[in-house]
Design a protein around this motif. Structure first.
Motif, PDB file in Angstrom:
ATOM      1  N   ILE A 115       0.852  -1.184   0.000  1.00 49.90           N
ATOM      2  CA  ILE A 115       0.000   0.000   0.000  1.00 49.90           C
ATOM      3  C   ILE A 115       0.888   1.235   0.000  1.00 49.90           C
ATOM      4  O   ILE A 115       2.046   1.185   0.413  1.00 49.90           O
ATOM      5  CB  ILE A 115      -0.923  -0.035   1.239  1.00 49.90           C
ATOM      6  N   ASP A 116       0.382   2.337  -0.516  1.00 46.22           N
ATOM      7  CA  ASP A 116       1.065   3.615  -0.363  1.00 46.22           C
ATOM      8  C   ASP A 116       0.014   4.712  -0.326  1.00 46.22           C
ATOM      9  O   ASP A 116      -1.173   4.447  -0.528  1.00 46.22           O
ATOM     10  CB  ASP A 116       2.086   3.834  -1.472  1.00 46.22           C
ATOM     11  N   TYR A 160     -13.585  -8.241  -5.297  1.00 47.11           N
ATOM     12  CA  TYR A 160     -13.781  -6.803  -5.395  1.00 47.11           C
ATOM     13  C   TYR A 160     -15.123  -6.451  -6.020  1.00 47.11           C
ATOM     14  O   TYR A 160     -15.933  -5.739  -5.442  1.00 47.11           O
ATOM     15  CB  TYR A 160     -12.669  -6.175  -6.229  1.00 47.11           C
ATOM     16  N   ILE A 161     -15.350  -6.979  -7.230  1.00 45.30           N
ATOM     17  CA  ILE A 161     -16.492  -6.494  -8.002  1.00 45.30           C
ATOM     18  C   ILE A 161     -17.800  -7.050  -7.443  1.00 45.30           C
ATOM     19  O   ILE A 161     -18.750  -6.310  -7.201  1.00 45.30           O
ATOM     20  CB  ILE A 161     -16.337  -6.882  -9.484  1.00 45.30           C
ATOM     21  N   LEU A 162     -17.837  -8.343  -7.184  1.00 51.01           N
ATOM     22  CA  LEU A 162     -19.097  -8.943  -6.755  1.00 51.01           C
ATOM     23  C   LEU A 162     -19.515  -8.402  -5.381  1.00 51.01           C
ATOM     24  O   LEU A 162     -20.692  -8.178  -5.134  1.00 51.01           O
ATOM     25  CB  LEU A 162     -18.957 -10.467  -6.716  1.00 51.01           C
ATOM     26  N   THR A 166     -12.662   0.200   3.098  1.00 57.16           N
ATOM     27  CA  THR A 166     -11.778  -0.140   4.202  1.00 57.16           C
ATOM     28  C   THR A 166     -11.575  -1.654   4.296  1.00 57.16           C
ATOM     29  O   THR A 166     -10.456  -2.135   4.421  1.00 57.16           O
ATOM     30  CB  THR A 166     -12.367   0.383   5.519  1.00 57.16           C
ATOM     31  N   LEU A 167     -12.687  -2.392   4.218  1.00 57.31           N
ATOM     32  CA  LEU A 167     -12.594  -3.847   4.405  1.00 57.31           C
ATOM     33  C   LEU A 167     -11.860  -4.540   3.267  1.00 57.31           C
ATOM     34  O   LEU A 167     -11.028  -5.406   3.494  1.00 57.31           O
ATOM     35  CB  LEU A 167     -14.005  -4.438   4.473  1.00 57.31           C
ATOM     36  N   VAL A 168     -12.199  -4.152   2.061  1.00 58.74           N
ATOM     37  CA  VAL A 168     -11.734  -4.932   0.912  1.00 58.74           C
ATOM     38  C   VAL A 168     -10.436  -4.386   0.330  1.00 58.74           C
ATOM     39  O   VAL A 168      -9.546  -5.134  -0.038  1.00 58.74           O
ATOM     40  CB  VAL A 168     -12.837  -4.990  -0.168  1.00 58.74           C
ATOM     41  N   VAL A 169     -10.346  -3.064   0.262  1.00 55.76           N
ATOM     42  CA  VAL A 169      -9.178  -2.503  -0.419  1.00 55.76           C
ATOM     43  C   VAL A 169      -8.030  -2.246   0.555  1.00 55.76           C
ATOM     44  O   VAL A 169      -6.894  -2.631   0.305  1.00 55.76           O
ATOM     45  CB  VAL A 169      -9.551  -1.208  -1.170  1.00 55.76           C
ATOM     46  N   THR A 215      -3.572 -11.064   8.127  1.00 57.56           N
ATOM     47  CA  THR A 215      -4.420 -10.461   7.104  1.00 57.56           C
ATOM     48  C   THR A 215      -5.762 -11.174   6.983  1.00 57.56           C
ATOM     49  O   THR A 215      -6.685 -10.637   6.403  1.00 57.56           O
ATOM     50  CB  THR A 215      -3.738 -10.475   5.722  1.00 57.56           C
ATOM     51  N   GLY A 216      -5.852 -12.393   7.551  1.00 61.27           N
ATOM     52  CA  GLY A 216      -7.097 -13.147   7.483  1.00 61.27           C
ATOM     53  C   GLY A 216      -8.276 -12.509   8.186  1.00 61.27           C
ATOM     54  O   GLY A 216      -9.394 -12.995   8.070  1.00 61.27           O
ATOM     55  N   ILE A 217      -8.041 -11.416   8.927  1.00 62.94           N
ATOM     56  CA  ILE A 217      -9.168 -10.738   9.569  1.00 62.94           C
ATOM     57  C   ILE A 217     -10.088 -10.131   8.522  1.00 62.94           C
ATOM     58  O   ILE A 217     -11.286 -10.016   8.726  1.00 62.94           O
ATOM     59  CB  ILE A 217      -8.650  -9.635  10.518  1.00 62.94           C
ATOM     60  N   SER A 218      -9.505  -9.741   7.406  1.00 65.36           N
ATOM     61  CA  SER A 218     -10.334  -9.139   6.370  1.00 65.36           C
ATOM     62  C   SER A 218     -10.997 -10.226   5.542  1.00 65.36           C
ATOM     63  O   SER A 218     -10.344 -11.164   5.098  1.00 65.36           O
ATOM     64  CB  SER A 218      -9.470  -8.268   5.477  1.00 65.36           C
ATOM     65  N   PRO A 219     -12.324 -10.132   5.347  1.00 65.09           N
ATOM     66  CA  PRO A 219     -13.009 -11.173   4.574  1.00 65.09           C
ATOM     67  C   PRO A 219     -12.465 -11.292   3.152  1.00 65.09           C
ATOM     68  O   PRO A 219     -12.445 -12.387   2.584  1.00 65.09           O
ATOM     69  CB  PRO A 219     -14.466 -10.730   4.571  1.00 65.09           C
TER      70      PRO A 219
END
Lengths: 501, 473
Positions: free
Chosen positions: A122-123, B150-152, B270-273, B359-363
């Motif tokens: 990320i940046d 991302y898209i779905l 926030t969650l996905v990106v 990182t597994g906290i994020s779905p």
């Protein structure tokens, strides 16, 4: 005009979305900056250990011919704004007189775990790409459609205000509202940066960051104008919102990823690579013939330079390095011999003559190889990247990314600057060797008389390119962003002026 | 309940967003299929060429003699490209695609370059894919994991943000609840309505994608691959229902649909990106910058003892003792090299595992990991490939020892020319390496993440239920 702006400003400032915008941008930028600073410190520490390691390694080398000079690429402090290629490409390069080093010969130094690259990075520009555009659209979707729905647009237009003024007032006030959180978060990030001991930012760096801010503002404005255009064309806010989100998803998420997958490299690069590899191989075969010829004509050597030397201890090696994927092909040889038995001094002189003849030959062949290799490497690696970039520029997100990369100096040009410096360093080392007639010396292959004094060898130093060069590289894209702004504004004006209220 | 779901679906089918969604998903899936069809044959070709080459090495060595096979080993091992590469790319271009069989080390030569002391082969694990010298712009691969992750998920929010708030704005919610329908029925109806109306364009796009891929004669999908695709489709639905539940939750609490969409979008971003990348950065800062070399030096400070064994044996008078000392020296050295490489791999993969757990906290990352697991790509798959090569290596060494034992002329001292059978062996008798994938094993490794994802869905659904039950209409 001023009343209009004030009205709009108050309207925007008091909304829930403004509060959310401020909160989200702050949270993301500050949290990520802290994380990124940590990451940069780690990379810097890795770089320092590597530099130290290469110093130790140098002091262990006892002859000229066995030493390859080790150069490590320092991490760019501005990579926390836009990482670009800074982390991805190799940062460790070995400088050998018989090979011209390029970006494609570089490898990753061992202090890093290369598996970690599979995790996404990320940046700050990445955050802005996603969040700023989204916020701009959220602010814009109901500017005109909302007023139309509520009927206030008709009310405003009954006064003697021109439509152009209304548009301008709306644009200015919303931009001010959006700029407040953006600039504040950037400044907070800067404060974090300057307080961190591992960052030493120069005046030029601050100017570069200023350039990144300008690009961010232009990017923000593009998306605000896109939202406004949609809003001016639709009658209902819900439709405007829906369309805005679709446009956002398409421009930010889908298009940049899809286009790179779709375009196909035009010519088959494998054949080009194979023919170039053959060509390079021929150069070195010619070199090898000449070398063999020399060895057979000199009766004292009898085909093997070290064969007749009764050496006590030490080693020698020779081989052809061959890596087709990056067209790496060269002759690599060296020796580190500790002491000969008596009465063989004349032999040693012959070996010295051999090296006096051989090393310039190697350097010549390397130059020759470079003339073949350079255009092919460009065609294989740089050309596809350039084509990808041209297509990416169809989305403002792509333009913004490219412009900020150029400003931060983490784009391909910025990295190439470093390798140009490495090539110059190699040249200066060779010049130094010629000056001191190192090739013909005994220390080239043996340290029985004296070990090499490495202290007088030229040192490598690298300065990132001047800010004017960075700006020059970024200017076309910045202009492109500005142009999109102007075109969009004219488009909105035309649509809005003709519209029935 | 089905009545409500049906109503929702009809509502959605006619809307603009349904049309846009269909177009978007179709475009993405077709891109994905075209790209796969263009690249997969090349990948398979590369793999087969490499495998043939290393098989040739093996045959040559076996034809020569058992000793040559024992000294040089088989050729390099290559990772078989997954036929489901289009589902999840899994950073394959960054991972190494081979386990290398190192050349026997040369310890000592005489002045003429004759090898006096020459060891035996050992396995080594390259760190990264060194062929990856791409300098193009950084983009995500358009694979299923991207399309779904991302898209779905974005589309799921797009379909649900106004589920309750929109009806409330129009006043139809009050009307509906005036009937004798319990609220949870409404919620579940809405949930299935939204889920089904997203599944329709998605299933359509998936079908077109699979049609393109399966009709092309360059790519073959086995029955197992179809089973895996089925699992991946179910995963996609599970993941989508997570975002549908999130959308319903926010939509039930918020009065205006515009505000609801805004909150949802920011949560999504926030969650996905951001969460996957930020967490990855945090996680990688846990692994210090010390290199493995230092780690190894701390644990194994002495290296000279091996030479001691060799020197002791060399001075011995009996030929047998000398050969045995040599053999021990070679095997110990190879073992040590191998152990060092293995520990290095373990050290590094432990770092990656730690990072992946965080990182597994994020779905979105959970989905990414699951997709990789079932598509047979990515990091876990790489480790499985490494394990396969290690198992085969043991098998081959046992084979060499057994064959040697069967030869009465041999002295049965492994790794030394004078002590081993010099007879050629038939290459057909030598075991072959086969890189296999095991569905049940993949399932086991994925089970935890699967449960976690299901838990997220359940929590959000019950949250949506609680929110909707208490809300005033």
């Amino acid at each position: 005009m001023m009343t209009l702006i004030r009205r709009e400003l108050l309207d925007n400032l008091m909304t829930f979305r403004f509060a959310v915008a401020v909160f989200i941008i702050f949270l993301l930028v500050v949290a990520n900056t802290a994380v990124l600073i940590k990451d940069h410190e780690r990379r810097l520490a890795g770089h320092k250990t590597e530099v130290q390691k290469s110093r130790n390694y140098m002091s262990e080398g006892k002859t000229y011919s066995v030493i390859e000079l080790h150069v490590d690429r320092p991490p760019n402090p501005l990579s926390i704004f836009n990482t670009g290629l800074d982390k991805r490409l190799g940062n460790e390069i070995w400088v050998y007189y018989g090979h011209i080093p390029t970006l494609w010969d570089a490898e990753k130094h061992s202090s890093q775990n290369p598996f970690m690259n599979i995790l996404s990075s990320i940046d700050i520009v990445f955050i802005f790409q996603g969040v700023l555009s989204l916020l701009a659209l959220i602010f814009a979707y109901d500017t005109l459609a909302g007023e139309y729905e509520r009927g206030t647009l008709r009310l405003v237009l009954t006064h003697s205000v021109s439509r152009g003024h209304i548009l301008l007032a709306k644009y200015i006030s919303a931009m001010v509202c959006l700029l407040v959180p953006t600039l504040m978060s950037l400044i907070l990030a800067l404060i974090l940066l300057t307080t961190s001991p591992s960052f030493s930012l120069s005046m030029q760096d601050f100017l570069r960051i200023g350039g990144i801010m300008v690009a961010s503002i232009a990017y923000l404005s593009v998306f605000y104008l896109i939202g406004m255009l949609i809003s001016s064309m639709t009658r209902r806010t819900s439709t405007a919102l829906m369309l805005s989100m679709f446009v956002w998803g398409f421009l930010v998420l889908v298009y940049p990823n899809m286009i790179v997958a779709v375009i196909q490299p035009s010519n088959p690069p494998e054949e080009r690579k194979a023919s170039a590899h053959n060509h390079i191989k021929q150069i070195w075969e010619a070199f090898e013939r000449e070398r063999k010829h020399y060895l057979t004509t000199d009766t004292h050597l009898e085909g093997d330079p070290y064969g007749n030397l009764p050496w006590r201890d030490g080693y020698n090696f020779e081989h052809f390095q061959d890596k087709v994927s990056v067209l790496q092909y060269y002759y690599h040889a060296g020796a580190e011999i500790d002491g000969f038995r008596e009465a063989r001094e004349s032999q040693v002189l012959h070996v010295q003559d051999y090296h006096r003849f051989l090393v310039p030959l190697i350097i010549d062949a390397a130059e020759h190889t470079w003339r073949v290799r350079k255009p092919v490497l460009e065609e294989l690696f740089v050309l596809p990247a350039t084509i990808d970039k041209i297509w990416l520029r169809l989305s403002p997100t792509g333009i913004y990314d490219i412009a900020t990369q150029a400003l931060a100096g983490t784009d391909l040009n910025g990295i190439q600057d470093f390798f140009t410096a490495v090539q110059q360093y190699r040249q200066s080392v060779i010049d130094y060797y010629y000056d001191k007639k190192v090739f013909a010396s005994r220390e080239w292959f043996s340290f029985d008389k004296a070990a090499v004094d490495w202290r007088t060898l030229p040192q490598f130093s690298f300065q990132r390119s001047d800010i004017s060069i960075n700006v020059k590289r970024a200017l076309p894209d910045l202009f492109l962003l500005l142009m999109i702004n102007i075109v969009l504004f004219i488009g909105i004006f035309l649509v809005f002026v003709r519209r029935e209220v | 309940m089905w009545h409500i779901a049906k109503r929702e679906i009809y509502d959605n089918l006619n809307s603009l967003r349904f049309a846009l969604t269909t177009v978007l998903l179709l475009a993405l899936m077709v891109t994905n299929a075209v790209k796969h069809l263009r690249e997969h044959p090349k990948r398979v070709q590369r793999y087969q060429d490499a495998v043939t080459e290393s098989l040739n090495h093996l045959t040559d060595r076996a034809d020569d003699s058992l000793y040559t096979l024992a000294q040089y080993g088989p050729g390099n091992f290559y990772k078989k490209p997954s036929p489901l590469h289009f589902c999840a790319n899994g950073g394959e271009s960054l991972l190494p695609d081979a386990v290398e069989v190192g050349e026997p080390p040369v310890f000592m030569t005489d002045a003429e370059g004759n090898r006096l002391l020459e060891g035996i082969w050992s396995l080594s694990y390259p760190d990264a894919n060194l062929h990856n010298k791409n300098v193009g712009p950084k983009v995500s691969q358009v694979d299923w994991a991207f399309i779904i992750g991302y898209i779905l998920s974005l589309i799921a929010l797009w379909f649900t943000f106004d589920a309750f708030s929109g009806e409330r704005e129009h006043g139809t919610l009050r009307l509906m609840l005036a009937n004798s329908i319990p609220r949870h029925t409404v919620l579940i109806g809405k949930f299935f309505g939204a889920l089904l109306s997203i599944s329709i364009p998605f299933a359509l796009a998936v079908l077109v994608n699979l049609l393109l891929i399966s009709t092309a004669n360059t790519v073959h999908l086995t029955t197992e691959a179809w089973g895996r695709l089925g699992i991946i489709f179910c995963l996609a639905l599970l993941y989508t229902s997570l975002f549908v539940a999130l959308g319903l939750l926010v939509s039930a609490r918020v009065q205006q649909s515009a505000v609801s969409l805004m909150i949802l979008l920011l949560t999504w971003v926030t969650l996905v990106v951001f969460m996957p990348s930020t967490l990855a950065s945090i996680a990688s800062s846990f692994s210090p910058a010390t290199s493995f070399e230092e780690f190894w030096k701390q644990r194994h400070p002495i290296k000279e003892d091996l030479w001691e064994i060799y020197r002791e044996g060399r001075s011995s008078k009996s030929e047998d003792r000398r050969l045995r000392a040599k053999s021990e020296f070679y095997t110990k050295n190879a073992e040590r090299d191998e152990r060092k490489h293995e520990e290095r791999l373990k050290y590094r993969s432990a770092q990656v595992h730690r990072a992946r757990a965080i990182t597994g906290i994020s779905p979105a990352t959970l989905l990414q990991h699951l997709m990789e697991g079932f598509a047979g790509t990515g990091f876990e798959r790489h480790l499985q490939f490494v394990e396969n090569t290690q198992r085969y290596t043991r098998q081959l060494r046992e084979f060499v020892a057994d064959t040697d034992r069967a030869d009465p002329e041999s002295l049965h001292i492994l790794g030394v020319r004078e002590g081993m059978s010099e007879k050629p062996i038939s290459p057909e008798a030598v075991p072959r390496f086969e890189d296999t994938l095991n569905l049940s094993k993949d399932f086991n490794t994925a089970a935890m993440e699967l449960l976690l994802l299901t838990l997220f869905v359940l929590v959000l659904l019950s949250g949506a239920y609680l929110a909707f039950v208490r809300v005033e209409v």
